[in-house]
Design an enzyme around this catalytic site. Sequence first.
Site, PDB file in Angstrom:
ATOM      1  N   LYS A  48       0.849  -1.212   0.000  1.00 20.69           N
ATOM      2  CA  LYS A  48       0.000   0.000   0.000  1.00 20.69           C
ATOM      3  C   LYS A  48       0.872   1.245   0.000  1.00 20.69           C
ATOM      4  CE  LYS A  48       0.781   1.532   4.383  1.00 20.69           C
ATOM      5  NZ  LYS A  48       1.683   2.595   4.624  1.00 20.69           N
ATOM      6  N   ASP A  99      -2.197  -1.569  10.431  1.00 26.08           N
ATOM      7  CA  ASP A  99      -2.431  -1.562   8.973  1.00 26.08           C
ATOM      8  C   ASP A  99      -3.084  -2.837   8.469  1.00 26.08           C
ATOM      9  OD1 ASP A  99      -1.203   0.867   8.646  1.00 26.08           O
ATOM     10  OD2 ASP A  99       0.712   0.044   7.972  1.00 26.08           O
TER      11      ASP A  99
HETATM   12  O1  C5P Z   1       0.212  -1.066  14.894  1.00 31.30           O
HETATM   13  P1  C5P Z   1       1.613  -1.294  14.538  1.00 31.30           P
HETATM   14  O2  C5P Z   1       2.227  -2.469  15.282  1.00 31.30           O
HETATM   15  O3  C5P Z   1       1.853  -1.394  13.063  1.00 31.30           O
HETATM   16  O4  C5P Z   1       2.384   0.000  15.005  1.00 31.30           O
HETATM   17  C1  C5P Z   1       3.779   0.027  15.159  1.00 31.30           C
HETATM   18  C2  C5P Z   1       4.170   1.200  16.030  1.00 31.30           C
HETATM   19  O5  C5P Z   1       3.908   2.434  15.337  1.00 31.30           O
HETATM   20  C3  C5P Z   1       3.409   1.329  17.324  1.00 31.30           C
HETATM   21  O6  C5P Z   1       3.992   0.552  18.328  1.00 31.30           O
HETATM   22  C4  C5P Z   1       3.492   2.809  17.605  1.00 31.30           C
HETATM   23  O7  C5P Z   1       4.757   3.136  18.127  1.00 31.30           O
HETATM   24  C5  C5P Z   1       3.423   3.418  16.221  1.00 31.30           C
HETATM   25  N1  C5P Z   1       2.049   3.784  15.829  1.00 31.30           N
HETATM   26  C6  C5P Z   1       1.446   4.877  16.431  1.00 31.30           C
HETATM   27  N2  C5P Z   1       0.180   5.230  16.053  1.00 31.30           N
HETATM   28  C7  C5P Z   1      -0.479   4.555  15.091  1.00 31.30           C
HETATM   29  C8  C5P Z   1       0.131   3.451  14.458  1.00 31.30           C
HETATM   30  C9  C5P Z   1       1.394   3.092  14.851  1.00 31.30           C
HETATM   31  O8  C5P Z   1       2.040   5.525  17.310  1.00 31.30           O
HETATM   32  N3  C5P Z   1      -1.709   4.956  14.724  1.00 31.30           N
END
Ligand code: C5P
Length: 287
Positions: free
Chosen positions: A9, A134
């Site tokens: 994406k 995501d």
């Molecule tokens: O959700 P995911 O594991 O992909 O997110 C990775 C990191 O990115 C989270 O631990 C956080 O530090 C940051 N993040 C965030 N806010 C979001 C998505 C991700 O702070 N909406």
Amino acid sequence: MVTILGRAKINLTLDILGLREDGYHEIATVMQSLALADTLTLTQQKEGITLRVDLPGLEADERNLAHRAAALIMNECGVRGGVHIDIVKRIPVAAGLAGGSADAAATLRGMNELYALGLSDEDLCRLGAKLGSDIPFSIMGGTVLATGRGEIMQHLADFPATHVVLAKPSASVSTPWAYRSYDAHPPELHPDNAAFLEALTRGDRTRCIELVCNVLEPVTEAAHPVIGDYRTRMRAHGALCAMMSGSGPTVFGLFAEERAARAAAEDFRSGTDAAVHLTQTAGRYGE
Ligand code: C5P
């Protein structure tokens, strides 16, 4: 045996609205699927989860999101049996293209089919959200406004079909680092998502392209100035726009003509050390 695609994406817009109590950021982002995809082949086995990835250096154990996705769905659904997952990796890693999420999403959809679990898209998205923000988008694909921490989806009219060149500099970017850096120095320029959605409803690609904006771009670019160089290079080849995707560092260029896109991709291949892909926008899975 089931073979399934996990698509990359890009973010056409990415806004950060604030920091949440759970440590995540409240975001509003227009996400767009690409034809560029990893291919996953899932094969039933008696027990356990095994993984093979054709990219040396990429972990093929519990640290891999596809492995965790398989474990989660087997646990939640009480699956008796195991799975071998074979991943042909095409999406650059740690690039802002949701490559890991694509593999996890494909694993969830693949397991649903392989073991005839009968889970709905909503069920799969609920499971996916436990593993990464995501992943629900990666399960559905298409053109989506994602809010919350990225897991709440509103399907939009498809972005008009467009050629896309991806150029990933050799640097890799960690998403938590990008969000932390944003908090330290939040940039002033934010996307106008309402205007973007309105233009998209009218099928007005020109206006949408004027409105692409990613609040994480100046943040990541401050540490990786090559992002600015790549944007300039894309535009010099006639890109309608060029911007960083997600937390970066991949720069995408959107092109009206395939010939110009091809020439830009060739130029990046010969003149830079970028990982380069020539691809197109893609609609929802199954459409
Ligand atoms: O959700 P995911 O594991 O992909 O997110 C990775 C990191 O990115 C989270 O631990 C956080 O530090 C940051 N993040 C965030 N806010 C979001 C998505 C991700 O702070 N909406």
